[in-house]
Design a protein around this motif. Structure first.
Motif, mmCIF file in Angstrom:
data_model
loop_
_atom_site.group_PDB
_atom_site.id
_atom_site.type_symbol
_atom_site.label_atom_id
_atom_site.label_comp_id
_atom_site.label_asym_id
_atom_site.label_seq_id
_atom_site.Cartn_x
_atom_site.Cartn_y
_atom_site.Cartn_z
ATOM 1 N N UNK A 102 0.824 -1.213 0.000
ATOM 2 C CA UNK A 102 0.000 0.000 0.000
ATOM 3 C C UNK A 102 0.857 1.262 0.000
ATOM 4 N N UNK A 103 0.223 2.374 -0.348
ATOM 5 C CA UNK A 103 0.913 3.659 -0.444
ATOM 6 C C UNK A 103 0.797 4.430 0.872
ATOM 7 N N UNK A 104 1.849 5.160 1.193
ATOM 8 C CA UNK A 104 1.859 5.993 2.391
ATOM 9 C C UNK A 104 1.136 7.314 2.149
ATOM 10 N N UNK A 105 1.183 7.780 0.919
ATOM 11 C CA UNK A 105 0.500 9.015 0.552
ATOM 12 C C UNK A 105 -0.006 8.892 -0.874
ATOM 13 N N UNK A 106 -1.227 9.345 -1.082
ATOM 14 C CA UNK A 106 -1.809 9.407 -2.426
ATOM 15 C C UNK A 106 -2.198 10.860 -2.671
ATOM 16 N N UNK A 107 -1.640 11.448 -3.721
ATOM 17 C CA UNK A 107 -1.980 12.814 -4.116
ATOM 18 C C UNK A 107 -2.828 12.740 -5.375
ATOM 19 N N UNK A 108 -4.008 13.361 -5.337
ATOM 20 C CA UNK A 108 -4.932 13.294 -6.466
ATOM 21 C C UNK A 108 -5.177 14.690 -7.022
ATOM 22 N N UNK A 109 -4.804 14.852 -8.285
ATOM 23 C CA UNK A 109 -5.038 16.093 -9.024
ATOM 24 C C UNK A 109 -5.425 15.710 -10.448
ATOM 25 N N UNK A 110 -6.315 14.735 -10.556
ATOM 26 C CA UNK A 110 -6.742 14.210 -11.849
ATOM 27 C C UNK A 110 -8.171 14.686 -12.122
ATOM 28 N N UNK A 111 -8.924 13.916 -12.869
ATOM 29 C CA UNK A 111 -10.299 14.236 -13.240
ATOM 30 C C UNK A 111 -11.138 14.510 -11.983
ATOM 31 N N UNK A 112 -11.525 15.756 -11.796
ATOM 32 C CA UNK A 112 -12.243 16.162 -10.572
ATOM 33 C C UNK A 112 -13.577 15.431 -10.413
ATOM 34 N N UNK A 122 -9.514 3.311 -3.688
ATOM 35 C CA UNK A 122 -8.278 3.212 -2.894
ATOM 36 C C UNK A 122 -8.572 2.638 -1.514
ATOM 37 N N UNK A 123 -9.605 3.131 -0.866
ATOM 38 C CA UNK A 123 -9.933 2.625 0.471
ATOM 39 C C UNK A 123 -10.513 1.213 0.421
ATOM 40 N N UNK A 124 -11.427 0.973 -0.502
ATOM 41 C CA UNK A 124 -12.078 -0.339 -0.583
ATOM 42 C C UNK A 124 -11.098 -1.461 -0.910
ATOM 43 N N UNK A 125 -9.992 -1.120 -1.572
ATOM 44 C CA UNK A 125 -9.013 -2.133 -1.974
ATOM 45 C C UNK A 125 -7.722 -2.073 -1.161
ATOM 46 N N UNK A 126 -7.771 -1.412 -0.014
ATOM 47 C CA UNK A 126 -6.631 -1.359 0.915
ATOM 48 C C UNK A 126 -5.330 -0.900 0.249
ATOM 49 N N UNK A 127 -5.431 0.111 -0.579
ATOM 50 C CA UNK A 127 -4.255 0.626 -1.268
ATOM 51 C C UNK A 127 -3.516 1.692 -0.450
ATOM 52 N N UNK A 128 -4.066 2.049 0.703
ATOM 53 C CA UNK A 128 -3.458 3.052 1.562
ATOM 54 C C UNK A 128 -2.912 2.359 2.800
ATOM 55 N N UNK A 129 -1.677 2.683 3.179
ATOM 56 C CA UNK A 129 -1.084 2.066 4.361
ATOM 57 C C UNK A 129 -1.873 2.455 5.611
ATOM 58 N N UNK A 130 -1.625 1.743 6.691
ATOM 59 C CA UNK A 130 -2.400 1.923 7.918
ATOM 60 C C UNK A 130 -2.455 3.377 8.381
ATOM 61 N N UNK A 131 -1.350 4.066 8.328
ATOM 62 C CA UNK A 131 -1.320 5.477 8.738
ATOM 63 C C UNK A 131 -1.156 6.409 7.544
ATOM 64 N N UNK A 132 -1.524 5.926 6.380
ATOM 65 C CA UNK A 132 -1.376 6.711 5.165
ATOM 66 C C UNK A 132 -2.385 7.836 5.068
ATOM 67 N N UNK A 133 -2.140 8.721 4.121
ATOM 68 C CA UNK A 133 -3.085 9.817 3.907
ATOM 69 C C UNK A 133 -3.274 10.064 2.420
ATOM 70 N N UNK A 134 -4.393 10.672 2.119
ATOM 71 C CA UNK A 134 -4.692 11.094 0.762
ATOM 72 C C UNK A 134 -4.806 12.613 0.767
ATOM 73 N N UNK A 135 -4.379 13.231 -0.325
ATOM 74 C CA UNK A 135 -4.493 14.670 -0.498
ATOM 75 C C UNK A 135 -5.162 14.906 -1.842
#
Length: 196
Positions: A102-112, A122-135
């Motif tokens: 999983x990723x520690x940080x996911x930055x999203x600046x794509x199709x709004x 991302x959340x439903x498929x556990x792609x974020x690490x336990x203490x990860x964050x999305x921006x």
């Protein structure tokens, strides 16, 4: 493009959270990609995976990232993927276990208009690490997230097609606010950052 203040914030966030695996959806010219990579505490073991739907922009980003790599003694791994964000996310799930950390940080600046589906996938498929964050960038979307933006005089010159994007972003922010799986904070930096 995210701008210098957002770029500095991204580098700061990656560094202070000690992120080693970063995913970026929406590369454009690679400015934010380089900012994310510059925040890696241990560049030789850090990775930034960046996804850009437009092949021309992905090529420009690759050149900019290559210039950044050449300026470092031990550059991080930065991969630019010229595919749709959903294609990359789906493909990620088919990888071998060792390539599916999983990723520690996911930055999203794509199709709004797709922010809600990126977030859920991302959340439903556990792609974020336990203490990860999305921006998520541009969540204030020039003020078009206001419920009555189309009736305000200041917005009269904005193309009508953008109002539906503002509505989708407002609904996305409300969905995230109501989602018990996460906590969030809206930062009014530039055009709005939503930290999750």
């Amino acid at each position: 493009m995210c701008g210098s203040v957002v770029a500095q914030f991204l580098a700061y966030t990656v560094r202070t959270r000690k992120c080693q695996r970063v995913l970026e959806l929406g590369t454009f010219t690679g400015y934010s990609t380089v900012a994310l990579a510059s925040g890696l505490v241990d560049p030789k073991s850090g990775t930034v995976e960046s996804v850009e739907i437009n092949a021309e922009f992905a090529g420009i980003a690759e050149k900019n990232v290559q210039s950044y790599r050449e300026s470092l003694e031990e550059p991080p791994t930065i991969n630019i993927h010229a595919v749709k964000a959903h294609s990359y996310l789906s493909e990620f799930l088919t990888r071998e276990d060792k390539d599916k950390e999983p990723f520690d940080l996911v930055f999203v600046d794509a199709n709004k208009s797709e922010y809600h589906s990126y977030y859920s996938f991302i959340l439903d498929n556990n792609m974020l690490s336990e203490n990860g964050c999305m921006v998520f960038d541009n969540v204030l979307f020039k003020g078009l997230v206001l419920p009555d933006a189309s009736s305000l005089e200041d917005f009269a010159k904005i193309p009508k097609r953008l109002y539906s994007v503002g509505d989708k972003l407002r609904n996305f922010a409300q969905f995230v606010k109501d989602d018990p799986r996460t906590t969030q904070q809206l930062l009014p930096i530039r055009d709005g950052l939503l930290l999750i």
